[in-house]
Write a protein that holds these residues in place. Structure first.
Motif, PDB file in Angstrom:
ATOM      1  N   ASP A   1      -6.068  53.560  -8.767  1.00 32.99           N
ATOM      2  CA  ASP A   1      -5.137  54.673  -8.995  1.00 32.99           C
ATOM      3  C   ASP A   1      -3.788  54.404  -8.331  1.00 32.99           C
ATOM      4  OD1 ASP A   1      -7.026  56.035 -10.462  1.00 32.99           O
ATOM      5  OD2 ASP A   1      -7.572  57.426  -8.847  1.00 32.99           O
ATOM      6  N   VAL A   2      -3.821  53.891  -7.113  1.00 36.58           N
ATOM      7  CA  VAL A   2      -2.586  53.579  -6.392  1.00 36.58           C
ATOM      8  C   VAL A   2      -1.794  52.515  -7.143  1.00 36.58           C
ATOM      9  CG1 VAL A   2      -1.662  52.514  -4.280  1.00 36.58           C
ATOM     10  CG2 VAL A   2      -3.419  54.270  -4.116  1.00 36.58           C
TER      11      VAL A   2
ATOM     12  N   GLU B   1      -1.996  51.663 -10.291  1.00 33.79           N
ATOM     13  CA  GLU B   1      -1.531  52.195 -11.572  1.00 33.79           C
ATOM     14  C   GLU B   1      -0.285  53.058 -11.391  1.00 33.79           C
ATOM     15  OE1 GLU B   1      -3.122  55.149 -15.095  1.00 33.79           O
ATOM     16  OE2 GLU B   1      -4.598  54.035 -13.939  1.00 33.79           O
ATOM     17  N   LYS B   2      -0.294  53.929 -10.382  1.00 35.25           N
ATOM     18  CA  LYS B   2       0.860  54.798 -10.146  1.00 35.25           C
ATOM     19  C   LYS B   2       2.093  53.990  -9.761  1.00 35.25           C
ATOM     20  CE  LYS B   2      -1.772  58.874  -8.887  1.00 35.25           C
ATOM     21  NZ  LYS B   2      -2.294  59.700  -7.795  1.00 35.25           N
ATOM     22  N   GLU B   3       1.900  52.981  -8.907  1.00 34.82           N
ATOM     23  CA  GLU B   3       3.043  52.192  -8.445  1.00 34.82           C
ATOM     24  C   GLU B   3       3.624  51.301  -9.534  1.00 34.82           C
ATOM     25  OE1 GLU B   3       2.746  50.238  -4.692  1.00 34.82           O
ATOM     26  OE2 GLU B   3       1.829  51.981  -3.740  1.00 34.82           O
TER      27      GLU B   3
ATOM     28  N   LYS C   1       3.332  51.943 -12.865  1.00 39.20           N
ATOM     29  CA  LYS C   1       3.607  52.685 -14.103  1.00 39.20           C
ATOM     30  C   LYS C   1       5.110  52.652 -14.391  1.00 39.20           C
ATOM     31  CE  LYS C   1       1.888  56.615 -16.474  1.00 39.20           C
ATOM     32  NZ  LYS C   1       0.610  57.274 -16.468  1.00 39.20           N
TER      33      LYS C   1
ATOM     34  N   LYS D   1       0.872  43.058  -5.694  1.00 37.23           N
ATOM     35  CA  LYS D   1       0.391  44.344  -5.175  1.00 37.23           C
ATOM     36  C   LYS D   1      -1.088  44.256  -4.803  1.00 37.23           C
ATOM     37  CE  LYS D   1       0.489  48.582  -4.027  1.00 37.23           C
ATOM     38  NZ  LYS D   1       1.034  48.904  -2.720  1.00 37.23           N
TER      39      LYS D   1
ATOM     40  N   GLN E   1     -11.497  53.904 -17.792  1.00 35.76           N
ATOM     41  CA  GLN E   1     -10.294  54.576 -17.314  1.00 35.76           C
ATOM     42  C   GLN E   1      -9.264  54.644 -18.350  1.00 35.76           C
ATOM     43  OE1 GLN E   1      -8.720  53.831 -13.492  1.00 35.76           O
ATOM     44  NE2 GLN E   1     -10.673  53.913 -12.524  1.00 35.76           N
TER      45      GLN E   1
END
Length: 136
Positions: A71-72, A74-76, A78, A94, A136
């Motif tokens: 999740d981290v 993916e958010k960073e 995106k 990353k 996901q």
């Protein structure tokens, strides 16, 4: 949320954190539920209130910690532009940074892969990976 639920969730979180630490330090095979309980400062029975087996605990630690990490990432990442090789390079960078910052997670991931290679765990392992990476 009710206070009783809060307490239960806090206890489960303490168990998961302790399991992460113990699995990372000792390895899955050498880790004991009693040691995880001591580290979490709970009774051994408390662990079995939340998890049926040590294997269930390992799968939960792995899936929750990896899901949070994904999740981290993916958010960073995106909306990051650039070419496919540039984006892949950023993803690798990353991932390496997160592995260095979360050594216990990296160690537990290796323990998970190692423990899951046994024939009795193969299907469960494949299902967990599918749920984590494909669903996901």
């Amino acid at each position: 949320m009710k206070p009783r639920q809060d307490k239960k969730q806090l206890k489960q979180q303490a168990i998961l954190e302790a399991a992460t630490q113990v699995f990372a330090q000792k390895g899955y095979s050498a880790a004991t539920v009693a040691e995880i309980a001591r580290t979490a400062q709970v009774g051994k029975a408390s662990i079995y209130e939340h998890f049926s087996t040590k294997e269930d605990l390992l799968f939960t630690v792995f899936s929750k910690r990896v899901a949070a990490s994904l999740d981290v990432v993916e958010k960073e990442l995106k909306g990051v532009g650039g070419t496919a090789p540039q984006r892949l390079s950023m993803l690798c960078s990353k991932t390496i940074t997160m592995a260095m910052e979360n050594v216990d997670l990296f160690a537990v991931s290796l323990e998970f892969w190692s423990a899951a290679t046994g024939p009795s765990r193969k299907t469960r392992f494949q299902d967990a990976l599918h749920d984590m990476y494909v669903s996901q």
